[in-house]
Design an enzyme around this catalytic site. Structure first.
Site, short mmCIF file in Angstrom:
data_model
loop_
_atom_site.label_atom_id
_atom_site.label_comp_id
_atom_site.label_asym_id
_atom_site.label_seq_id
_atom_site.Cartn_x
_atom_site.Cartn_y
_atom_site.Cartn_z
CG ASP A 92 16.51 3.20 -39.54
OD1 ASP A 92 15.48 3.09 -38.65
OD2 ASP A 92 17.12 3.20 -39.64
CB SER A 93 16.85 4.32 -44.98
OG SER A 93 15.75 4.98 -44.51
N GLY A 94 17.46 6.05 -41.52
CA GLY A 94 17.18 7.00 -41.16
C GLY A 94 16.03 7.43 -41.04
N GLY A 95 15.24 7.38 -42.57
CA GLY A 95 13.99 8.02 -42.68
C GLY A 95 12.96 8.25 -42.38
CG PHE A 96 9.86 6.21 -39.40
CD1 PHE A 96 9.68 5.76 -38.16
CD2 PHE A 96 8.08 6.16 -39.96
CE1 PHE A 96 8.29 5.53 -37.35
CE2 PHE A 96 7.32 6.18 -39.04
CZ PHE A 96 7.23 5.18 -37.94
CG ASP A 146 11.37 5.68 -46.36
OD1 ASP A 146 12.52 5.56 -45.70
OD2 ASP A 146 10.82 4.35 -46.68
CD GLN A 189 6.97 4.73 -47.90
OE1 GLN A 189 5.47 4.87 -47.72
NE2 GLN A 189 8.08 4.34 -47.88
N GLY A 216 5.69 2.84 -45.39
CA GLY A 216 3.92 3.70 -45.36
C GLY A 216 2.73 3.53 -44.98
CG ASP A 266 11.26 -2.69 -37.93
OD1 ASP A 266 10.47 -3.14 -39.07
OD2 ASP A 266 11.24 -2.34 -36.84
CB CYS A 304 7.32 -19.24 -21.83
SG CYS A 304 8.80 -17.71 -22.46
CB CYS A 306 11.64 -16.65 -21.57
SG CYS A 306 10.37 -15.82 -20.00
CB CYS A 309 8.24 -18.76 -18.17
SG CYS A 309 7.36 -17.20 -18.97
CG HIS A 335 7.96 -13.22 -20.91
ND1 HIS A 335 7.70 -14.70 -21.27
CD2 HIS A 335 6.29 -12.67 -21.41
CE1 HIS A 335 6.05 -15.14 -21.42
NE2 HIS A 335 5.32 -13.11 -22.19
C1 810 Z 1 13.33 -0.22 -41.20
C2 810 Z 1 13.44 0.60 -42.46
O1 810 Z 1 12.61 1.89 -41.69
C3 810 Z 1 13.46 2.95 -43.27
O2 810 Z 1 14.39 3.04 -43.14
N1 810 Z 1 12.35 3.55 -43.55
C4 810 Z 1 10.73 3.85 -43.10
N2 810 Z 1 11.07 2.92 -41.81
C5 810 Z 1 9.92 2.83 -41.20
C6 810 Z 1 9.60 2.37 -40.25
C7 810 Z 1 7.99 2.84 -39.86
N3 810 Z 1 7.75 1.72 -38.29
C8 810 Z 1 5.85 2.10 -38.87
N4 810 Z 1 5.27 1.44 -37.52
C9 810 Z 1 5.36 1.51 -36.58
N5 810 Z 1 5.54 1.91 -39.37
C10 810 Z 1 6.96 2.63 -40.51
C11 810 Z 1 7.18 2.75 -41.48
C12 810 Z 1 8.65 3.29 -42.34
C13 810 Z 1 8.52 3.52 -43.25
O3 810 Z 1 7.52 4.13 -44.61
N6 810 Z 1 9.94 3.52 -44.07
ZN ZN Z 2 8.24 -16.34 -20.49
#
Ligand code: 810
Ligand code: ZN
Length: 372
Positions: A92-96, A146, A189, A216, A266, A304, A306, A309, A335
């Protein structure tokens, strides 16, 4: 030389089954990506992650840039080598993460300045820096930097935030180093406003990315609004492009999002629940700390394969958690990830077999039974 692309195999309404071809191998979709925040899927070895059937794992730029540092990971051969995961990695970009630091961060039109939650040191993330860090980590799939606005928010606040994220997406695309088999995803978004979502898709497809994420969401809007936003947004994404719904979700969320055309997911739920004695099963979840499991010799799930189990009982897991033993979170994380992967494989097989509607009804009926 591999070209990054999503190949369709079968369809059931909006649902799709296919293959994601990357520089680090091909993965069947729909796919669930275990979260490997600081270069590890907590309580799991990468061999055990592989044994659950996972194809792609997620790494967090924010955490890795703070510790051990992107440059150090690059010098050690990149994140695949560092964590010994030869398959595709999405970072991820670190944004969140940075947005959720609250008062520890200062946002401006150019990026975000924040203090490390580890040692309070000052750092800055911009679209360019985030993209460079993901390159240094050798991410198979990089995400745009973002802003994910907290919901609920007024439409004009959502619009301003989305438009800034679209300007940042342009800068991320310019900074991205194109390599065969590698990808960068734009992040759609626009909150739960259909017109803003449409404007965002238009902006991102105008720039052109190898895939598109729906950001978002899963920020407290509730399942109904999440699903209605998917219904108005996903059909606007080019059919040949992979779609990734960020941060989702429960098994019921995954089923509903696959039905609405999402390919990638994810979520920290299966791993976090594994550490807090919550087991996911075909018939809903179990809290294994509950005394009613103390003498139950059955496995968590009879379906399962795993390690928990195939070798152990609910009583044993109950004991491990009551005794606060490390093996408890290890076995239950294993599991839960195995259950999530089995759920994805089952949905995929049903789409391929033309039996997806019946399979969806069966899953929902089973989850409602939670009587074992
Ligand atoms: C995985 C990439 O994430 C990003 O770089 N930006 C981003 N991440 C999010 C992670 C989120 N997790 C949740 N719920 C648990 N909602 C999310 C939204 C974003 C997002 O808009 N933008
Ligand atoms: Zn299991």
């Amino acid at each position: 030389m591999t070209t990054f692309r999503w190949r369709p195999e079968a369809r059931a309404g909006h649902a799709r089954a296919g293959w994601l071809d990357t520089a680090h191998g091909s993965v069947p979709t729909p796919t669930f990506m275990p979260v490997g925040t600081v270069g590890t899927v907590k309580a799991m070895t990468m061999d055990s992650v592989r044994s659950t059937g996972a194809g792609i794992v997620l790494g967090n730029t924010y955490h890795l840039m703070l510790r051990p540092g992107a440059e150090r990971v690059r010098a050690l051969g990149g994140l695949h080598r560092f964590m010994d995961w030869p398959g595709p990695i999405l970072t991820d970009s670190g944004g969140f993460q940075v947005m959720s630091l609250g008062p520890l961060r200062k946002l401006d039109q150019d990026g975000v300045t924040f203090r490390s939650h580890i040692d309070g040191s000052k750092h800055r993330l911009t679209p360019e820096r985030s993209t460079d860090i993901q390159y240094a980590l050798d991410a198979t799939i990089s995400m745009c930097f973002d802003e994910c606005p907290a919901l609920p928010a007024a439409p004009d606040v959502i619009a301003k935030s989305m438009r800034m994220s679209m300007r940042w997406a342009e800068r991320c695309r310019t900074a991205f180093v194109q390599r065969p088999g590698y990808a960068q995803y734009g992040i759609i978004q626009g909150g739960t406003e259909p017109e803003l979502r449409a404007e965002s898709v238009k902006a991102l497809t105008g720039i052109g990315f190898e895939g598109y994420a729906i950001g978002g969401l899963a920020v407290g809007e509730g399942q109904e609004l999440m699903f209605s936003t998917l219904e108005s947004t996903v059909p606007l994404i080019p059919d040949a492009s992979p779609r990734y719904l960020m941060g989702v979700g429960t098994p019921d969320d995954l089923l509903g999002a696959v039905e609405r055309g999402v390919d990638m997911f994810d979520c920290v739920m299966p791993t976090r629940a594994g550490r807090t004695a919550r087991a996911y099963t075909e018939r809903g979840t179990l809290n294994l700390r509950n005394a009613r499991h103390a003498t139950d010799s059955r496995p968590i799930s009879p379906h399962c394969d795993c390690l928990a189990c195939s070798r152990h009982s609910r009583a044993y897991l109950h004991h491990l958690f009551r005794a606060n033993e490390i093996l408890g979170p290890m076995l239950l994380t294993w599991h839960n990830l195995a259950y999530y992967q089995r759920l994805m494989r089952g949905m995929r097989a049903a789409i391929v077999d033309g039996a997806f509607t019946a399979h969806a009804d069966h899953l929902r009926a089973q989850w409602a039974m939670d009587d074992w």
